[in-house]
Design an enzyme around this catalytic site. Structure first.
Site, mmCIF file in Angstrom:
data_model
loop_
_atom_site.group_PDB
_atom_site.id
_atom_site.type_symbol
_atom_site.label_atom_id
_atom_site.label_comp_id
_atom_site.label_asym_id
_atom_site.label_seq_id
_atom_site.Cartn_x
_atom_site.Cartn_y
_atom_site.Cartn_z
ATOM 1 N N SER A 206 -19.845 -5.156 -4.160
ATOM 2 C CA SER A 206 -18.752 -4.656 -2.852
ATOM 3 C C SER A 206 -19.600 -3.626 -2.022
ATOM 4 C CB SER A 206 -17.613 -4.003 -3.481
ATOM 5 O OG SER A 206 -18.131 -2.673 -4.264
ATOM 6 N N TYR B 293 0.909 -1.122 -0.077
ATOM 7 C CA TYR B 293 0.032 0.001 -0.094
ATOM 8 C C TYR B 293 0.952 1.311 -0.086
ATOM 9 C CZ TYR B 293 -4.524 2.283 0.841
ATOM 10 O OH TYR B 293 -5.515 2.982 0.664
#
Length: 381
Positions: free
Chosen positions: A202, A102
């Protein structure tokens, strides 16, 4: 305070390591520094309770590098609030931070988690506006929520309505706020307009459907091919989806022939990439915009020259963490209150599974996709 706790964790790790055999010494992570001193607490200082935490000492596969350990108490300073955590989700970005991929991540060793909800346990003598039992979330969110107690300065906590279900309070920032900002920030939409999106199952996708419905905006939703897809379609339509298609249903020459009663969408959302992104682009009207906020397939977005020259499409990106560092972030707490109000009214719902903290490893396996398609995993402390 989380930093002090991690420094104490580092010292404990070093002590254990130096007492091992020479073969074990080779296994000590080189990233853990040798500490020369720790802050001394006065005998009168207020301390938090010890905290049970999910810690990772190195970046790598989350199910390999994480472990549950006890962290020592930390001092509660003049303006600090000590919070007993109640729930925190396992988000894809949490997994990416542990993996070390990340863009923004804490130094290791670190406690996992980025958002969550808790109740005030105790406060420093200078704290105003917080009392024991208040329901609070970290605002802005920050690393270290996968533990039983968190101490932060009072300005970093946001008090919310105590009637809010903890699973929604724990998850409101990363996904619902992303959906809200994307719906409102990129194209000036009016009632009757349309949005097209992939990844509709989602949490962001489910929130987009419901937030659009609240505004009178139609949604065209793309889902991956799967078993029992008809049940998934029906579930999304109950949330307010106008149309739901599997990717294979869209293998037609003229996608827009499917839009009998809906206008061509001016705005599209992509969190998948690859072919699913191309399908979003094909639905967009002249001058439309596609916003990418994820890449679950890990496949690139391919755009035809025609899409740029003759349709004048725009491609944008959205990253919540960057947005929250901008001047717009000052509005964040009122947006969160708005979203939580919708959840209390039953106007914003999404799939989650509350999992006891002692079953963290199972929850992690589900979040990693090792046990098939699963709802959002939310740790309950």
């Amino acid at each position: 305070m989380a930093t002090v706790r991690l420094l104490m964790l580092q010292k404990a790790l070093l002590h254990r390591t130096t007492s091992r055999s020479s073969s074990q010494l080779l296994l000590r992570p080189p990233s853990i520094p040798i500490l020369t001193s720790l802050r001394a607490f006065s005998s009168a200082a207020a301390l938090s309770p010890p905290s049970t935490a999910v810690v990772y000492d190195l970046h790598g596969p989350p199910d390999t590098v994480t472990r549950i350990t006890e962290l020592p108490p930390v001092e509660i300073k003049e303006n600090d609030v000590c919070v007993k955590m109640l729930a925190a989700p396992i988000n894809p970005s949490d997994i990416n931070r542990i993996e070390g991929v990340y863009p923004v991540r804490p130094a290791v060793p670190a406690v996992g988690g980025y958002e969550g909800v808790g109740e005030v346990h105790s406060v420093g003598p200078g704290v105003k506006g917080f009392s024991a039992g208040d329901l609070v979330i970290s605002s802005p969110p920050s690393s270290g929520t996968w533990q039983t107690y968190v101490v932060k300065e009072q300005s970093l906590w946001h008090r919310i309505d105590n009637g809010t279900p903890i699973e929604y309070a724990a998850t409101v920032t990363v996904n619902p706020l992303t959906a809200l900002r994307m719906v409102e920030d990129f194209v000036d939409l009016n009632s009757g307009d349309s949005i097209v999106q992939n990844g509709a199952t989602s949490i962001v996708g489910q929130c987009v459907i419901q937030l659009a419905r609240e505004r009178g905006i139609h949604t065209i939703n793309i889902i991956r091919d799967r078993a029992r897809s008809d049940e998934v379609k029906e579930k999304l339509k109950k949330l307010g989806a106008d149309e739901v298609y599997t990717e294979s249903q869209l293998e037609v020459k003229n996608l827009k022939s499917l839009l009998i009663n809906l206008p061509e969408p001016a705005l599209g959302f992509n969190c998948v990439g690859g072919n699913a992104a191309s399908l979003v682009l094909k639905f967009l009207r002249q001058g439309g915009t596609m916003v990418t906020y994820g890449g679950m397939s890990k496949k690139p977005i391919t755009v035809s020259t025609t899409s740029f020259i003759f349709k004048d499409l725009s491609l944008r990106g959205f990253w919540l963490q960057k947005w929250m560092t901008s001047e717009k972030a000052t509005e964040c707490r009122s947006m969160i209150d708005y979203l939580l109000g919708l959840t209390r009214e039953g106007k914003l719902i999404y799939d989650m599974e509350l999992v006891p903290f002692n079953n963290f490893q199972t929850a992690l396996e589900k979040a990693l996709g090792k046990l098939g398609s699963q709802p959002k995993q939310v740790i309950k402390f």
